[in-house]
Design a protein around this motif. Sequence first.
Motif, PDB file in Angstrom:
ATOM      1  N   ALA A 142      21.003 -67.815  24.072  1.00 20.25           N
ATOM      2  CA  ALA A 142      21.286 -68.303  22.785  1.00 20.25           C
ATOM      3  C   ALA A 142      21.371 -67.101  21.799  1.00 20.25           C
ATOM      4  O   ALA A 142      22.576 -67.429  21.123  1.00 20.25           O
ATOM      5  CB  ALA A 142      19.836 -69.130  22.213  1.00 20.25           C
ATOM      6  N   GLY A 143      20.858 -66.070  21.888  1.00 26.12           N
ATOM      7  CA  GLY A 143      21.316 -65.107  21.002  1.00 26.12           C
ATOM      8  C   GLY A 143      22.295 -64.458  21.283  1.00 26.12           C
ATOM      9  O   GLY A 143      23.376 -64.083  20.320  1.00 26.12           O
TER      10      GLY A 143
ATOM     11  N   HIS B 113      27.759 -72.444  17.113  1.00 27.49           N
ATOM     12  CA  HIS B 113      26.983 -73.551  16.701  1.00 27.49           C
ATOM     13  C   HIS B 113      26.066 -74.119  17.898  1.00 27.49           C
ATOM     14  O   HIS B 113      24.889 -74.388  17.345  1.00 27.49           O
ATOM     15  CB  HIS B 113      28.298 -74.556  16.478  1.00 27.49           C
ATOM     16  N   TRP B 114      26.514 -74.096  19.089  1.00 25.33           N
ATOM     17  CA  TRP B 114      25.500 -74.343  20.154  1.00 25.33           C
ATOM     18  C   TRP B 114      24.578 -73.260  20.284  1.00 25.33           C
ATOM     19  O   TRP B 114      23.292 -73.545  20.688  1.00 25.33           O
ATOM     20  CB  TRP B 114      26.280 -74.341  21.408  1.00 25.33           C
TER      21      TRP B 114
ATOM     22  N   ILE C  15      23.710 -59.734  11.655  1.00 32.94           N
ATOM     23  CA  ILE C  15      22.416 -58.618  11.698  1.00 32.94           C
ATOM     24  C   ILE C  15      21.158 -59.408  12.406  1.00 32.94           C
ATOM     25  O   ILE C  15      20.632 -58.841  12.909  1.00 32.94           O
ATOM     26  CB  ILE C  15      22.435 -57.997  10.402  1.00 32.94           C
ATOM     27  N   THR C  16      21.068 -60.571  11.660  1.00 32.20           N
ATOM     28  CA  THR C  16      20.001 -61.257  11.965  1.00 32.20           C
ATOM     29  C   THR C  16      19.935 -61.630  13.550  1.00 32.20           C
ATOM     30  O   THR C  16      18.780 -61.383  14.177  1.00 32.20           O
ATOM     31  CB  THR C  16      19.802 -62.646  11.195  1.00 32.20           C
ATOM     32  N   ALA C  17      21.160 -62.390  14.006  1.00 35.46           N
ATOM     33  CA  ALA C  17      21.102 -62.715  15.259  1.00 35.46           C
ATOM     34  C   ALA C  17      21.071 -61.634  16.327  1.00 35.46           C
ATOM     35  O   ALA C  17      20.564 -61.233  17.208  1.00 35.46           O
ATOM     36  CB  ALA C  17      22.359 -63.179  15.587  1.00 35.46           C
TER      37      ALA C  17
ATOM     38  N   LEU D 101      17.341 -72.365  17.305  1.00 39.38           N
ATOM     39  CA  LEU D 101      16.538 -73.088  16.423  1.00 39.38           C
ATOM     40  C   LEU D 101      15.545 -73.674  17.214  1.00 39.38           C
ATOM     41  O   LEU D 101      14.235 -73.781  16.683  1.00 39.38           O
ATOM     42  CB  LEU D 101      17.331 -73.974  15.452  1.00 39.38           C
ATOM     43  N   VAL D 102      15.759 -74.267  18.270  1.00 34.43           N
ATOM     44  CA  VAL D 102      14.854 -74.831  18.946  1.00 34.43           C
ATOM     45  C   VAL D 102      13.767 -74.021  19.561  1.00 34.43           C
ATOM     46  O   VAL D 102      12.701 -74.121  19.694  1.00 34.43           O
ATOM     47  CB  VAL D 102      15.278 -75.708  20.191  1.00 34.43           C
ATOM     48  N   GLY D 103      14.257 -72.853  20.206  1.00 37.65           N
ATOM     49  CA  GLY D 103      13.678 -71.652  20.569  1.00 37.65           C
ATOM     50  C   GLY D 103      12.353 -70.999  19.375  1.00 37.65           C
ATOM     51  O   GLY D 103      11.458 -70.949  19.860  1.00 37.65           O
ATOM     52  N   HIS D 104      12.897 -70.923  18.263  1.00 37.76           N
ATOM     53  CA  HIS D 104      12.080 -70.473  17.194  1.00 37.76           C
ATOM     54  C   HIS D 104      10.972 -71.447  16.766  1.00 37.76           C
ATOM     55  O   HIS D 104       9.885 -71.550  16.471  1.00 37.76           O
ATOM     56  CB  HIS D 104      12.866 -70.494  15.817  1.00 37.76           C
TER      57      HIS D 104
END
Length: 230
Positions: free
Chosen positions: A96-97, A54-55, A134-136, A61-64
Amino acid sequence: MADIFWWVIFPYITLAMMIIGLLYRFAYRQKSWTAPSTEMFEKKWLRVGSTLFHWGIIFALVGHVMGVLIPRSVYLSLGVSDEIYHIFAIAGGGIAGLMVVVGIIVLIIRRLTNRRIRKHAKFADYFSGIMLLITAGLGTGMTLIYNTTVTAYEYRTSIGPWFRSLFIFQPKYQLMKEVPLLFQIHIIVAFLLFASIPFTMLVHMFSFPARYPGRAPQQYRTRSEGRNKI
């Protein structure tokens, strides 16, 4: 024709599925608008995996938002050079990733190895977990491997403007032609993930716990505690 499908038609189809699906579920299946807790079955690894995931998602999300929604010209006007931006993007995005990837792996292993959790798991739970992984995983690979060993790809001049153009219904699909394949796959999988949100427990990400502070706390008691009180 393929470019038009993947970078114009496909994004709108998946976003429409997400929006219509969310509206339908909110209107007709509001009681399912949640992520059922499995804390009563196992706490240790849930705490580890859930916290990391979650963190990590919040930081990602902030990075994107900073990298895709905010134009490159804004950073240049603030005196932030491309080199400085990419240093912080690779460091912050990489951390983050990794948090997201490790958190998802922990939660998936927990679901597979705990009999009681596995019994309550549904296909949608495994599907969302795999899609997130997969996305992450692709995003983390792009950040930590591609950007450091191949080149620090300037997605703010291609992916960013293309993505923003979708919201004004003037998609600049030509910008996506020269985007590296790894980045293209990451985007396609991410849009598939968006389309699946209304059908999985990921739907709870759109919930705002306005009444949570005033809600009475939930209490869990063991059977032995219950017998002692009788």
